[in-house]
Design a protein around this motif. Structure first.
Motif, PDB file in Angstrom:
ATOM      1  N   ASN A 119     -94.080 -21.353 -15.428  1.00 27.42           N
ATOM      2  CA  ASN A 119     -94.035 -21.789 -16.816  1.00 27.42           C
ATOM      3  C   ASN A 119     -95.326 -21.549 -17.588  1.00 27.42           C
ATOM      4  O   ASN A 119     -95.289 -21.207 -18.769  1.00 27.42           O
ATOM      5  CB  ASN A 119     -93.685 -23.281 -16.882  1.00 27.42           C
ATOM      6  N   GLN A 120     -96.477 -21.746 -16.946  1.00 25.91           N
ATOM      7  CA  GLN A 120     -97.738 -21.673 -17.677  1.00 25.91           C
ATOM      8  C   GLN A 120     -98.495 -20.367 -17.462  1.00 25.91           C
ATOM      9  O   GLN A 120     -99.437 -20.069 -18.197  1.00 25.91           O
ATOM     10  CB  GLN A 120     -98.629 -22.865 -17.296  1.00 25.91           C
ATOM     11  N   MET A 121     -98.078 -19.576 -16.478  1.00 22.79           N
ATOM     12  CA  MET A 121     -98.704 -18.271 -16.280  1.00 22.79           C
ATOM     13  C   MET A 121     -97.699 -17.142 -16.474  1.00 22.79           C
ATOM     14  O   MET A 121     -98.018 -15.966 -16.265  1.00 22.79           O
ATOM     15  CB  MET A 121     -99.364 -18.184 -14.902  1.00 22.79           C
ATOM     16  N   GLU A 122     -96.484 -17.534 -16.857  1.00 17.75           N
ATOM     17  CA  GLU A 122     -95.424 -16.583 -17.205  1.00 17.75           C
ATOM     18  C   GLU A 122     -95.135 -15.583 -16.089  1.00 17.75           C
ATOM     19  O   GLU A 122     -94.923 -14.396 -16.326  1.00 17.75           O
ATOM     20  CB  GLU A 122     -95.769 -15.855 -18.513  1.00 17.75           C
ATOM     21  N   ILE A 133     -83.459 -27.469 -11.783  1.00 19.38           N
ATOM     22  CA  ILE A 133     -83.809 -28.097 -13.052  1.00 19.38           C
ATOM     23  C   ILE A 133     -85.316 -28.203 -13.258  1.00 19.38           C
ATOM     24  O   ILE A 133     -85.805 -28.207 -14.391  1.00 19.38           O
ATOM     25  CB  ILE A 133     -83.145 -29.500 -13.162  1.00 19.38           C
ATOM     26  N   LYS A 134     -86.062 -28.249 -12.154  1.00 20.40           N
ATOM     27  CA  LYS A 134     -87.522 -28.347 -12.274  1.00 20.40           C
ATOM     28  C   LYS A 134     -88.126 -27.094 -12.911  1.00 20.40           C
ATOM     29  O   LYS A 134     -89.233 -27.131 -13.433  1.00 20.40           O
ATOM     30  CB  LYS A 134     -88.147 -28.578 -10.895  1.00 20.40           C
ATOM     31  N   LEU A 140     -90.614 -33.133 -14.185  1.00 25.92           N
ATOM     32  CA  LEU A 140     -89.819 -33.450 -13.001  1.00 25.92           C
ATOM     33  C   LEU A 140     -90.385 -32.832 -11.732  1.00 25.92           C
ATOM     34  O   LEU A 140     -89.862 -33.068 -10.640  1.00 25.92           O
ATOM     35  CB  LEU A 140     -88.372 -32.968 -13.194  1.00 25.92           C
ATOM     36  N   THR A 141     -91.444 -32.038 -11.866  1.00 22.69           N
ATOM     37  CA  THR A 141     -91.990 -31.349 -10.695  1.00 22.69           C
ATOM     38  C   THR A 141     -92.875 -32.241  -9.837  1.00 22.69           C
ATOM     39  O   THR A 141     -93.161 -31.907  -8.695  1.00 22.69           O
ATOM     40  CB  THR A 141     -92.809 -30.117 -11.129  1.00 22.69           C
TER      41      THR A 141
END
Length: 301
Positions: A119-122, A133-134, A140-141
């Motif tokens: 998510n943050q380093m694509e 879902i995480k 939720l992680t």
């Protein structure tokens, strides 16, 4: 619905916090993309590289994209993500640790980190299922108690970014109250996994070396210094295999060089934060030693 409202509000607040608060992951992603055109040396690896190699003391324009518990699996994914944009890359540093050649992907160390890489380093992370879902909710992680600690740490320090603009981890200050021998035994027990299976991770390194050969980039395998008490508590057979494996990579590839500083004679206790991590003094000292080798390949460690 009334029962669910407070739960949804807490979830929404945590999600907003995770998505808007900069971390090492999001900050490093931002900085490497901002500096694509100038980076000549890229440092990959785990916490040993994060805290042990300071780009400020390398002559070439360098960036440290290492992170805590970052495996060679994620090193390879990061390399693949950014290599086509790093047009001036001339040197790549892989840090070799006692455990990372035998480290498997999707271990307990990756339980939550893999979602931050995604998510943050694509990154496209194969071990993250699109049906999980995480993958779509960072809150939720981690356990709720861990999230509360994460928030408290942010308000105590005012940031979750624990590196400088070059990616070097700048929070391991000089420590004088750690018994390095006792700590060395403890950390050695943590890192012994009993595995001598290096095949998959050596293949990852070889794949990167092969690509780097095409773009005239030299790959340095750097075995950073550790305290003698930590080193003596490790499996000598595994240490020998690590050394031999890196030497084979070096001899088989014209663009690969092994720098073994594991038990360097210039080491001092004051260079360490703990038994297997350098402090800022040690990072400065050994980054300069590495720089001498990078700028003049005839220099030996």
């Amino acid at each position: 619905m009334i029962f669910l409202i407070p739960i949804l509000l807490i979830w929404g607040a945590l999600e907003y916090f995770y998505r808007t608060t900069a971390s090492n992951y999001s900050y490093k992603h931002q900085k490497i993309t901002e500096n694509y055109s100038t980076i000549e040396t890229l440092v990959l690896g785990d916490s040993h590289a994060l805290y042990g190699i300071n780009p400020a003391y390398l002559d070439a324009k360098a960036f440290n994209i290492a992170n805590v518990s970052q495996s060679l699996y994620f090193d390879e994914l990061l390399f693949e993500k950014h290599i086509d944009s790093l047009k001036n890359l001339k040197q790549l540093i892989f840090t070799i640790s006692y455990f990372n050649l035998s480290q498997k992907e999707d271990t307990k160390e990756d339980n939550w980190r893999k979602y931050f890489y995604s998510n943050q380093m694509e990154l496209e992370v194969p071990i993250v299922s699109i049906f999980n879902i995480k993958n779509y909710s960072l809150s939720l992680t981690r356990r709720f108690s861990s999230s509360l600690e994460f928030i408290k740490d942010y308000f105590d320090k005012g940031t979750h970014v624990k590196c400088d603009k070059n990616g070097w981890g700048n929070i391991y200050n000089v420590s004088s109250d750690i018994d390095l021998c006792k700590n060395g035994l403890e950390r050695a027990r943590m890192h012994i996994d009993g595995s001598l299976d290096f095949e998959r991770n050596l293949a990852r390194i070889q794949s990167v070396i092969d690509y780097c050969k095409k773009i005239s980039c030299t790959v340095y395998l750097v075995d950073l210094p550790v305290h003698s008490c930590y080193l003596s508590a490790l499996n000598m057979k595994k240490l020998k295999k690590i050394t031999t494996s890196c030497q084979i990579l070096e001899s088989a590839n014209s663009n690969a060089k092994y720098i073994n500083l594991r038990a360097d004679s210039r080491l001092e206790d004051t260079d360490f934060y703990d038994a297997d991590h350098l402090n800022p003094k040690g990072a400065k000292k050994y980054t300069k030693i590495i720089n001498e080798i990078l700028t003049n390949p005839k220099n030996e460690p």
